[in-house]
Motif scaffolding. Structure first.
Motif, PDB file in Angstrom:
ATOM      1  N   LEU A 100       0.815  -1.208   0.000  1.00  0.00           N
ATOM      2  CA  LEU A 100       0.000   0.000   0.000  1.00  0.00           C
ATOM      3  C   LEU A 100       0.855   1.267   0.000  1.00  0.00           C
ATOM      4  O   LEU A 100       1.955   1.281   0.563  1.00  0.00           O
ATOM      5  N   PRO A 101       0.361   2.333  -0.602  1.00  0.00           N
ATOM      6  CA  PRO A 101       1.077   3.613  -0.533  1.00  0.00           C
ATOM      7  C   PRO A 101       0.929   4.233   0.846  1.00  0.00           C
ATOM      8  O   PRO A 101       0.033   3.862   1.609  1.00  0.00           O
ATOM      9  N   ARG A 102       1.800   5.168   1.152  1.00  0.00           N
ATOM     10  CA  ARG A 102       1.635   5.930   2.387  1.00  0.00           C
ATOM     11  C   ARG A 102       0.525   6.964   2.219  1.00  0.00           C
ATOM     12  O   ARG A 102      -0.238   7.209   3.136  1.00  0.00           O
ATOM     13  N   SER A 103       0.485   7.586   1.030  1.00  0.00           N
ATOM     14  CA  SER A 103      -0.465   8.669   0.793  1.00  0.00           C
ATOM     15  C   SER A 103      -1.045   8.574  -0.609  1.00  0.00           C
ATOM     16  O   SER A 103      -0.371   8.141  -1.544  1.00  0.00           O
ATOM     17  N   ILE A 104      -2.313   8.990  -0.731  1.00  0.00           N
ATOM     18  CA  ILE A 104      -2.940   9.195  -2.037  1.00  0.00           C
ATOM     19  C   ILE A 104      -3.356  10.657  -2.068  1.00  0.00           C
ATOM     20  O   ILE A 104      -4.045  11.139  -1.165  1.00  0.00           O
ATOM     21  N   LEU A 105      -2.935  11.356  -3.109  1.00  0.00           N
ATOM     22  CA  LEU A 105      -3.067  12.810  -3.169  1.00  0.00           C
ATOM     23  C   LEU A 105      -3.913  13.206  -4.369  1.00  0.00           C
ATOM     24  O   LEU A 105      -3.566  12.893  -5.513  1.00  0.00           O
ATOM     25  N   PHE A 106      -5.015  13.889  -4.121  1.00  0.00           N
ATOM     26  CA  PHE A 106      -5.942  14.263  -5.189  1.00  0.00           C
ATOM     27  C   PHE A 106      -5.893  15.765  -5.439  1.00  0.00           C
ATOM     28  O   PHE A 106      -6.033  16.567  -4.510  1.00  0.00           O
ATOM     29  N   MET A 107      -5.742  16.135  -6.725  1.00  0.00           N
ATOM     30  CA  MET A 107      -5.795  17.545  -7.132  1.00  0.00           C
ATOM     31  C   MET A 107      -6.530  17.669  -8.462  1.00  0.00           C
ATOM     32  O   MET A 107      -6.777  16.682  -9.143  1.00  0.00           O
ATOM     33  N   ASN A 108      -6.874  18.907  -8.795  1.00  0.00           N
ATOM     34  CA  ASN A 108      -7.583  19.243 -10.031  1.00  0.00           C
ATOM     35  C   ASN A 108      -8.785  18.308 -10.208  1.00  0.00           C
ATOM     36  O   ASN A 108      -9.499  18.046  -9.251  1.00  0.00           O
ATOM     37  N   ALA A 109      -9.006  17.785 -11.430  1.00  0.00           N
ATOM     38  CA  ALA A 109     -10.191  16.953 -11.653  1.00  0.00           C
ATOM     39  C   ALA A 109     -10.153  15.654 -10.866  1.00  0.00           C
ATOM     40  O   ALA A 109     -11.179  14.996 -10.693  1.00  0.00           O
ATOM     41  N   GLY A 110      -8.995  15.289 -10.344  1.00  0.00           N
ATOM     42  CA  GLY A 110      -8.896  14.088  -9.531  1.00  0.00           C
ATOM     43  C   GLY A 110      -9.779  14.136  -8.295  1.00  0.00           C
ATOM     44  O   GLY A 110     -10.207  13.096  -7.790  1.00  0.00           O
ATOM     45  N   VAL A 111     -10.078  15.336  -7.794  1.00  0.00           N
ATOM     46  CA  VAL A 111     -10.894  15.445  -6.579  1.00  0.00           C
ATOM     47  C   VAL A 111     -12.327  14.982  -6.816  1.00  0.00           C
ATOM     48  O   VAL A 111     -13.069  14.732  -5.861  1.00  0.00           O
ATOM     49  N   LYS A 112     -12.715  14.865  -8.080  1.00  0.00           N
ATOM     50  CA  LYS A 112     -14.078  14.393  -8.382  1.00  0.00           C
ATOM     51  C   LYS A 112     -14.255  12.924  -8.006  1.00  0.00           C
ATOM     52  O   LYS A 112     -15.392  12.462  -7.871  1.00  0.00           O
ATOM     53  N   LEU A 113     -13.165  12.201  -7.826  1.00  0.00           N
ATOM     54  CA  LEU A 113     -13.260  10.780  -7.480  1.00  0.00           C
ATOM     55  C   LEU A 113     -13.697  10.575  -6.030  1.00  0.00           C
ATOM     56  O   LEU A 113     -14.694   9.887  -5.792  1.00  0.00           O
TER      57      LEU A 113
END
Length: 199
Positions: free
Chosen positions: A125-138
């Motif tokens: 697993l990753p330590r962090s998943i980072l959402f920005m721009n259109a990714g925040v729609k997920l």
């Protein structure tokens, strides 16, 4: 008298950076003025990570955060393991889009959902998943992805979602998984990671 930092009207991540500058300068007590709740949350997280208490007072539509160094906690004690990047520092995933690839949108949507389902079942697993721009729609609009993210959260993965991006798309109230965050925190997680995978 403690220093007063007027960060009202400043866009993310300026209030956090202004407070961080005061901390780096060795100030043990100061006050930050902001005018939105997103900045309040970001500053409270900064305070906790840097060994400060931060009390909040609201007055006339503005928020006053009083930072006071907590002598019983070493600076950044909660973040100590993360602040020492090494080849074994784990990895982060940066999501700047709401689909995978440049082809058919329906296919790209399904691929993204399958990616997070597969990741949630993974042993690496990753330590962090980072959402920005259109990714925040997920995390703020795709029920399937939000469910997979909740599984990842339950397994200890940190999920940070850009507050400025949520506000831009008008979906801040729809966030179903993750923590509203800012450019400073997201950049820090990328810098701390052994590698960053971008989708």
């Amino acid at each position: 008298m403690s220093r007063i930092i007027d960060a009202k009207g400043k866009a993310c991540p300026m209030p956090v950076l202004m407070a961080k500058e005061a901390i780096s300068a060795g100030e043990s007590q100061f006050t930050v003025l902001v005018d939105n709740t997103t900045a309040v949350g970001n500053l409270q997280r900064l305070a906790a990570n840097q060994g400060f208490d931060a009390s909040v007072e609201e007055k006339d539509g503005a928020y006053c955060l009083s930072f006071l160094k907590n002598g019983s906690l070493p600076v950044a004690s909660a973040e100590e393991p993360v602040c020492a990047p090494a080849p074994s520092a784990g990895y982060a995933i940066f999501v700047g889009r709401d689909i995978i690839g440049d082809g058919d949108r329906e296919l790209g949507t399904n691929l993204m959902r399958m990616f997070f389902y597969t990741l949630a079942q993974s042993d690496d697993l990753p330590r962090s998943i980072l959402f920005m721009n259109a990714g925040v729609k997920l995390p703020a609009g795709d029920e399937q992805v939000a469910q997979h993210l909740q599984t990842l959260l339950d397994r200890g993965v940190e999920v940070l979602v850009c507050g400025t991006c949520l506000n831009f798309y008008g979906i801040a109230d729809q966030l179903a998984a993750g923590t509203v965050s800012n450019m400073y925190d997201i950049l820090t997680r990328m810098q701390e990671a052994g590698k960053v995978i971008s989708l």
